[in-house]
Design a protein around this motif. Structure first.
Motif, PDB file in Angstrom:
ATOM      1  N   TYR A 144      -5.687 -13.461  14.422  1.00 18.34           N
ATOM      2  CA  TYR A 144      -6.909 -13.468  14.342  1.00 18.34           C
ATOM      3  C   TYR A 144      -7.267 -11.865  13.691  1.00 18.34           C
ATOM      4  O   TYR A 144      -7.979 -11.692  12.701  1.00 18.34           O
ATOM      5  CB  TYR A 144      -7.798 -13.491  15.611  1.00 18.34           C
ATOM      6  N   GLY A 145      -6.524 -10.836  14.469  1.00 14.46           N
ATOM      7  CA  GLY A 145      -6.465  -9.394  13.867  1.00 14.46           C
ATOM      8  C   GLY A 145      -6.260  -9.503  12.438  1.00 14.46           C
ATOM      9  O   GLY A 145      -6.912  -8.497  11.854  1.00 14.46           O
ATOM     10  N   GLU A 146      -5.093  -9.939  11.918  1.00 14.41           N
ATOM     11  CA  GLU A 146      -4.754  -9.662  10.745  1.00 14.41           C
ATOM     12  C   GLU A 146      -5.816 -10.281   9.676  1.00 14.41           C
ATOM     13  O   GLU A 146      -6.109  -9.869   8.811  1.00 14.41           O
ATOM     14  CB  GLU A 146      -3.447 -10.429  10.493  1.00 14.41           C
ATOM     15  N   ALA A 147      -6.230 -11.584   9.897  1.00 16.63           N
ATOM     16  CA  ALA A 147      -7.239 -12.146   9.432  1.00 16.63           C
ATOM     17  C   ALA A 147      -8.713 -11.468   9.028  1.00 16.63           C
ATOM     18  O   ALA A 147      -8.908 -11.296   8.094  1.00 16.63           O
ATOM     19  CB  ALA A 147      -7.497 -13.541   9.664  1.00 16.63           C
ATOM     20  N   LEU A 148      -8.958 -10.878  10.169  1.00 16.62           N
ATOM     21  CA  LEU A 148     -10.192  -9.960  10.368  1.00 16.62           C
ATOM     22  C   LEU A 148     -10.044  -8.718   9.610  1.00 16.62           C
ATOM     23  O   LEU A 148     -10.945  -8.272   8.655  1.00 16.62           O
ATOM     24  CB  LEU A 148     -10.450  -9.732  11.723  1.00 16.62           C
ATOM     25  N   ALA A 149      -8.729  -8.067   9.653  1.00 12.74           N
ATOM     26  CA  ALA A 149      -8.796  -6.936   9.000  1.00 12.74           C
ATOM     27  C   ALA A 149      -8.596  -7.167   7.418  1.00 12.74           C
ATOM     28  O   ALA A 149      -9.091  -6.315   6.723  1.00 12.74           O
ATOM     29  CB  ALA A 149      -7.329  -6.056   9.333  1.00 12.74           C
ATOM     30  N   THR A 150      -7.926  -8.354   6.986  1.00 15.65           N
ATOM     31  CA  THR A 150      -7.947  -8.654   5.642  1.00 15.65           C
ATOM     32  C   THR A 150      -9.155  -8.568   5.120  1.00 15.65           C
ATOM     33  O   THR A 150      -9.776  -8.236   3.977  1.00 15.65           O
ATOM     34  CB  THR A 150      -6.877  -9.933   5.355  1.00 15.65           C
ATOM     35  N   GLN A 151      -9.958  -9.555   5.710  1.00 15.61           N
ATOM     36  CA  GLN A 151     -11.451 -10.074   5.288  1.00 15.61           C
ATOM     37  C   GLN A 151     -12.209  -8.797   5.198  1.00 15.61           C
ATOM     38  O   GLN A 151     -13.088  -8.677   4.369  1.00 15.61           O
ATOM     39  CB  GLN A 151     -12.246 -10.849   6.450  1.00 15.61           C
ATOM     40  N   HIS A 152     -12.120  -7.650   6.252  1.00 12.13           N
ATOM     41  CA  HIS A 152     -12.807  -6.727   6.009  1.00 12.13           C
ATOM     42  C   HIS A 152     -12.371  -5.415   5.291  1.00 12.13           C
ATOM     43  O   HIS A 152     -12.734  -4.290   5.304  1.00 12.13           O
ATOM     44  CB  HIS A 152     -13.192  -5.920   7.493  1.00 12.13           C
ATOM     45  N   ARG A 153     -10.975  -5.767   4.677  1.00 13.03           N
ATOM     46  CA  ARG A 153     -10.286  -4.570   3.707  1.00 13.03           C
ATOM     47  C   ARG A 153     -10.112  -3.233   4.402  1.00 13.03           C
ATOM     48  O   ARG A 153     -10.336  -2.263   3.896  1.00 13.03           O
ATOM     49  CB  ARG A 153     -11.384  -4.453   2.370  1.00 13.03           C
ATOM     50  N   VAL A 154      -9.486  -3.463   5.598  1.00  7.92           N
ATOM     51  CA  VAL A 154      -9.345  -2.251   6.155  1.00  7.92           C
ATOM     52  C   VAL A 154      -7.552  -2.075   6.444  1.00  7.92           C
ATOM     53  O   VAL A 154      -6.976  -3.262   6.666  1.00  7.92           O
ATOM     54  CB  VAL A 154      -9.869  -1.896   7.657  1.00  7.92           C
ATOM     55  N   PRO A 155      -6.938  -0.932   6.546  1.00  9.23           N
ATOM     56  CA  PRO A 155      -5.697  -0.814   6.797  1.00  9.23           C
ATOM     57  C   PRO A 155      -5.385  -1.696   8.069  1.00  9.23           C
ATOM     58  O   PRO A 155      -6.126  -1.333   9.222  1.00  9.23           O
ATOM     59  CB  PRO A 155      -5.278   0.303   6.836  1.00  9.23           C
ATOM     60  N   ILE A 156      -3.933  -2.119   8.370  1.00  9.91           N
ATOM     61  CA  ILE A 156      -3.668  -2.784   9.705  1.00  9.91           C
ATOM     62  C   ILE A 156      -2.425  -1.821  10.043  1.00  9.91           C
ATOM     63  O   ILE A 156      -1.545  -1.480   9.424  1.00  9.91           O
ATOM     64  CB  ILE A 156      -2.953  -4.089   9.452  1.00  9.91           C
ATOM     65  N   VAL A 157      -2.414  -1.421  11.474  1.00 14.30           N
ATOM     66  CA  VAL A 157      -1.493  -0.587  11.941  1.00 14.30           C
ATOM     67  C   VAL A 157      -0.813  -1.707  13.133  1.00 14.30           C
ATOM     68  O   VAL A 157      -1.512  -2.097  13.980  1.00 14.30           O
ATOM     69  CB  VAL A 157      -1.702   0.662  12.396  1.00 14.30           C
ATOM     70  N   TYR A 158       0.486  -1.818  13.160  1.00 15.29           N
ATOM     71  CA  TYR A 158       1.087  -2.498  14.198  1.00 15.29           C
ATOM     72  C   TYR A 158       1.919  -1.574  14.865  1.00 15.29           C
ATOM     73  O   TYR A 158       2.831  -0.772  14.410  1.00 15.29           O
ATOM     74  CB  TYR A 158       2.109  -3.442  13.532  1.00 15.29           C
ATOM     75  N   LEU A 159       1.760  -1.412  16.261  1.00 12.76           N
ATOM     76  CA  LEU A 159       2.485  -0.757  17.189  1.00 12.76           C
ATOM     77  C   LEU A 159       3.241  -1.844  18.029  1.00 12.76           C
ATOM     78  O   LEU A 159       3.027  -2.547  18.914  1.00 12.76           O
ATOM     79  CB  LEU A 159       1.555  -0.015  18.283  1.00 12.76           C
ATOM     80  N   SER A 160       4.678  -1.813  17.431  1.00 12.00           N
ATOM     81  CA  SER A 160       5.355  -3.072  18.052  1.00 12.00           C
ATOM     82  C   SER A 160       6.474  -2.528  19.278  1.00 12.00           C
ATOM     83  O   SER A 160       7.088  -1.358  18.874  1.00 12.00           O
ATOM     84  CB  SER A 160       6.221  -3.768  16.864  1.00 12.00           C
TER      85      SER A 160
END
Length: 525
Positions: A144-160
């Motif tokens: 959900y987070g990935e899809a939302l960030a993609t829709q809103h055109r903002v960078p994604i940061v994964y802290l794995s």
């Protein structure tokens, strides 16, 4: 609460409890929704407050690592985090009263935040809960987070920092789609295995991991290895799986901030950077830093593919990608890892419209049995293709060598239509003059009675043909568009970058929008 206080509390309290004990909520007045809101606030407070007695948290602190919320605080601007899914987790209620007794949070935290004032979306694993293993009942948060960030055109940061099960490809499909649209950054802050390791490298910039843990590997290959020997930073920092290596979590977060910041004078030293002697090496990185704004160069991939240097910098405050060879490593010859690194960097710049400053000193592809085993030419074609298909503006400066297919690919990325200049130190051709003489005069050289006599003969032949390598002879027939004073490189590059941002990139963006397919394109890792 400071990290030191958290550590002291974690060390002193060892009672094993399953979850945070929830504070009491007042009675329901039967009129307003205050009671319902209080229950929501109760869960949110429990989720965002560390339980110093929880064994997973104690273990995390004993290993010298930050708790997931501390990581978010360290990465993001102060008070900028807005959580999504703050109520997800496993509640335990009193069977008689229905009151919440304790709450086990989900082991993934997602939400909006800001990095240097710019909006990002963060997905952070909580290794203190179930060792970071994905919870089958709450698996939708990450996608959900990935899809939302993609829709809103903002960078994604994964802290794995955890492990996971094997899901349908759709889980990775969303990650791949995100890469075609927004910057994606991964920081690997602990053991990362299985799907989590695949997701970690499905990003534009990533920091150490292994695809399967030591017990699994021992069963499959009979190798009895420690986690570090199997897939620690020394392994993946040198093979290109991760781009950069950080000495601490805080340094990793600073590198993330620096990387994301790029996505949104006559220099007298340049006259003497290239030595007059052809065989002498020079350090490429000071040149990169000098040619860009001082102190702005952010290197990407310093520990792998080291015959090529790549990084981001600023000219007149505007981001620019820098691609150059490093002649101190293998003479700068383009090997398999260097080709992969260069291609990936060019694709990154092209994806996000970052103009590319291409500094060429390329003696050719690496040769020999090791190069053949590494499929150097196959990987070399990848950088040729990346440069040829790139539509972001490229400014090429031939600072010294440009030989063979590799030299041609890097010095002629536009296939005859280039924004390109050369320095007086430039030296080019199908192969170096020394190699050509060795081939053409092999019989004569081999007939020399002694090694000293052979060397003397070679020097005489080189002296005879030295004027052939003069780059002005190429300029006389318009084989090179312009040869410049090296000290004029920076002002010329600054004029180019200004034109690129004011004229070329806006029209490029309009053209991409007009031809954008209904289905997102593909990004080449």
């Amino acid at each position: 609460m400071s990290e030191k206080k958290v550590n002291r509390g974690a060390q002193s309290a060892r009672t094993e409890v399953k979850a945070a004990v929830a504070p009491a909520v007042g009675a329901d007045d039967g009129v307003t929704w205050k009671h319902a809101v209080a229950k929501i606030r109760q869960i949110q407070r429990t989720n965002s407050t560390p339980n110093l007695r929880y064994p997973g948290y104690v273990r995390q602190k004993e290993n010298g690592k930050l708790w997931v919320r501390e990581r978010l605080d360290a990465l993001l601007d102060s008070s900028s985090f807005v959580e999504i899914g703050s109520l997800t987790g496993k509640p335990t209620v009193d069977e008689k009263t229905g009151a919440l007794k304790e709450f086990l949070p989900a082991n993934i935290v997602i939400g909006w935040g800001k990095v240097s004032g710019k909006k990002v979306f963060v997905t952070a694993d909580d290794f203190s809960v179930r060792g970071g293993h994905a919870d089958g009942g709450i698996q939708g948060k990450a996608a959900y987070g990935e899809a939302l960030a993609t829709q809103h055109r903002v960078p994604i940061v994964y802290l794995s920092a955890g492990a996971t099960y094997i899901p349908p490809l759709a889980g990775l499909g969303q990650s791949m789609t995100a890469m075609t649209t927004v910057p994606v950054v991964s920081a690997l802050l602990g053991p990362v295995v299985g799907l989590a390791s695949a997701k970690a490298v499905t990003s534009h910039f990533r920091y150490s991991l292994f695809a399967a843990g030591p017990p699994v590997v021992k069963q499959a290959t009979y190798e009895d290895l420690s986690k570090e020997a199997l897939g620690g930073w020394e392994v993946h920092g040198c093979n290109g799986t991760v781009d950069n290596v950080a000495s601490s979590e805080l340094e990793a977060f600073q590198q993330i901030r620096t990387f994301l910041s790029f996505l949104h004078r006559r220099a007298e030293e340049l006259i003497s950077i290239i030595p007059r002697r052809w065989a002498r090496t020079y350090e490429a990185h000071p040149f990169d830093r000098e040619d860009a704004t001082q102190s702005s160069f952010f290197e990407i991939g310093a520990t792998w593919g080291r015959s090529v240097a790549t990084g981001l910098a600023r000219l007149r405050g505007m981001p620019v990608g820098v691609l150059s060879s490093d002649c101190t490593v293998g003479g700068g010859a383009l090997d398999a890892l260097g080709s992969q690194k260069a291609a990936r960097f060019v694709n990154l710049c092209d994806q996000f419209g970052i103009p590319l400053l291409n500094l060429v000193d390329q003696p050719g592809f690496a040769i020999g049995s090791a190069a053949e085993r590494m499929a150097t030419i196959r990987h070399g074609v990848a950088i040729m293709s990346a440069l040829y298909h790139a539509t972001t503006p490229i400014f090429t400066v031939i600072v010294r060598r440009s030989f063979g297919v590799a030299g041609g690919a890097l010095s002629d990325p536009g296939d005859g239509l280039n924004n390109r200049v050369a320095w007086p130190s430039a030296d080019w051709g199908s192969l170096p003059l020394e190699g050509g003489i060795e081939a053409a005069y092999k019989r004569q050289l081999d007939s020399a009675p002694t090694a000293a006599a052979r060397e003397k003969m070679m020097k005489e032949l080189l002296s005879k043909f030295e004027n052939v390598r003069d780059p002005t002879r190429t300029a006389n027939v318009f084989g090179i568009e312009e040869i410049i004073d090296p000290r004029d490189t920076r002002p010329m590059a600054c004029e180019w970058i200004t034109h690129a941002y004011s004229q070329l990139l806006p029209s490029r963006l309009l053209a991409k929008q007009a031809s954008a397919p209904a289905v997102p394109g593909k990004y080449k890792l």
